[in-house]
Design a protein around this motif. Structure first.
Motif, mmCIF file in Angstrom:
data_model
loop_
_atom_site.group_PDB
_atom_site.id
_atom_site.type_symbol
_atom_site.label_atom_id
_atom_site.label_comp_id
_atom_site.label_asym_id
_atom_site.label_seq_id
_atom_site.Cartn_x
_atom_site.Cartn_y
_atom_site.Cartn_z
ATOM 1 N N LEU A 125 0.838 -1.207 0.000
ATOM 2 C CA LEU A 125 0.000 0.000 0.000
ATOM 3 C C LEU A 125 0.868 1.251 0.000
ATOM 4 O O LEU A 125 0.591 2.211 -0.728
ATOM 5 N N LEU A 126 1.918 1.247 0.804
ATOM 6 C CA LEU A 126 2.847 2.375 0.822
ATOM 7 C C LEU A 126 3.420 2.623 -0.571
ATOM 8 O O LEU A 126 3.404 3.748 -1.075
ATOM 9 N N ASN A 127 3.908 1.562 -1.216
ATOM 10 C CA ASN A 127 4.495 1.705 -2.546
ATOM 11 C C ASN A 127 3.464 2.098 -3.592
ATOM 12 O O ASN A 127 3.764 2.887 -4.494
ATOM 13 N N ALA A 128 2.248 1.579 -3.476
ATOM 14 C CA ALA A 128 1.199 1.960 -4.429
ATOM 15 C C ALA A 128 0.898 3.453 -4.326
ATOM 16 O O ALA A 128 0.755 4.141 -5.333
ATOM 17 N N ALA A 129 0.827 3.951 -3.097
ATOM 18 C CA ALA A 129 0.565 5.392 -2.904
ATOM 19 C C ALA A 129 1.699 6.227 -3.482
ATOM 20 O O ALA A 129 1.460 7.217 -4.182
ATOM 21 N N LEU A 130 2.936 5.828 -3.205
ATOM 22 C CA LEU A 130 4.081 6.567 -3.740
ATOM 23 C C LEU A 130 4.116 6.504 -5.265
ATOM 24 O O LEU A 130 4.369 7.509 -5.932
ATOM 25 N N ALA A 131 3.858 5.320 -5.824
ATOM 26 C CA ALA A 131 3.869 5.161 -7.287
ATOM 27 C C ALA A 131 2.779 6.002 -7.943
ATOM 28 O O ALA A 131 2.937 6.452 -9.082
#
Length: 192
Positions: A125-131
């Motif tokens: 989820l963290l990476n999806a938000a950043l991406a």
């Protein structure tokens, strides 16, 4: 040779969390957040147990959770600095997703593997938000480990707990780079 996705690899090699206190408005609306939650839910899940769920904490709930953190810290006899730190992520937050670990009984999948999967959901989820261009940070803090806070704040049952709070918002300042692990120092190659 496998198909190479240089953009995805570069993103993963250079990604950086943004301090939650630097995340401002706007935040993703529900329609914008759904694809990020969908990406996070594609995490490896041995046994297809889905040992997680999401609670989206919108700005209106932040004040209630901040007040509860204050009450619980006082009841636990924590020092004022600890109480303030536990309260601040709610006082300063505009949107967060609580990733909830939901332990499920399984004769094949041990509880620890379920915990690993839930941790992977937090990172996904963290990476999806950043991406997607948002600033994001994965926090926990003492309130997340206090059973009464979990019960009063989120109506969690005894087999559930907070694995992480993923704060998402608009990045207001770029964080400085920090030292990263020495890959040669932490890698062992076994060839026979």
């Amino acid at each position: 040779m496998p198909e190479h996705n240089a953009d995805a690899l570069r993103f993963l090699q250079t990604r950086r969390s943004r301090p939650a206190k630097t995340l401002g408005l706007p935040v993703p609306d529900r329609a914008t957040l759904r694809p990020l939650l969908t990406a996070a839910a594609r995490t490896p899940d041995h046994g297809k147990l889905e040992p997680w769920r999401f609670i989206v904490i919108e700005q209106g709930a932040m004040a209630r959770l901040a007040s509860l953190a204050q009450q619980r810290g006082t009841a636990l006899g924590l020092d004022p600095e600890q109480i303030a730190k536990g309260r601040n992520q709610y006082d300063q937050g505009n949107l967060a997703v609580a990733v909830i670990e939901v332990q499920k009984s399984s004769p094949k999948i041990p509880p620890l593997e379920q915990t690993y999967s839930v941790g992977a959901v937090c990172l996904a989820l963290l990476n999806a938000a950043l991406a997607a261009g948002w600033g994001a940070n994965w926090l926990s803090g003492w309130p997340s480990h206090d059973r009464e806070f979990m019960r009063q704040g989120f109506n969690l049952e005894d087999h559930e707990r907070i694995a992480g709070l993923i704060h998402i918002g608009t990045e207001t300042s770029e964080p400085p780079e920090r030292p990263r692990p020495d890959i040669d120092g932490i890698t062992t190659w076994v060839s026979d």
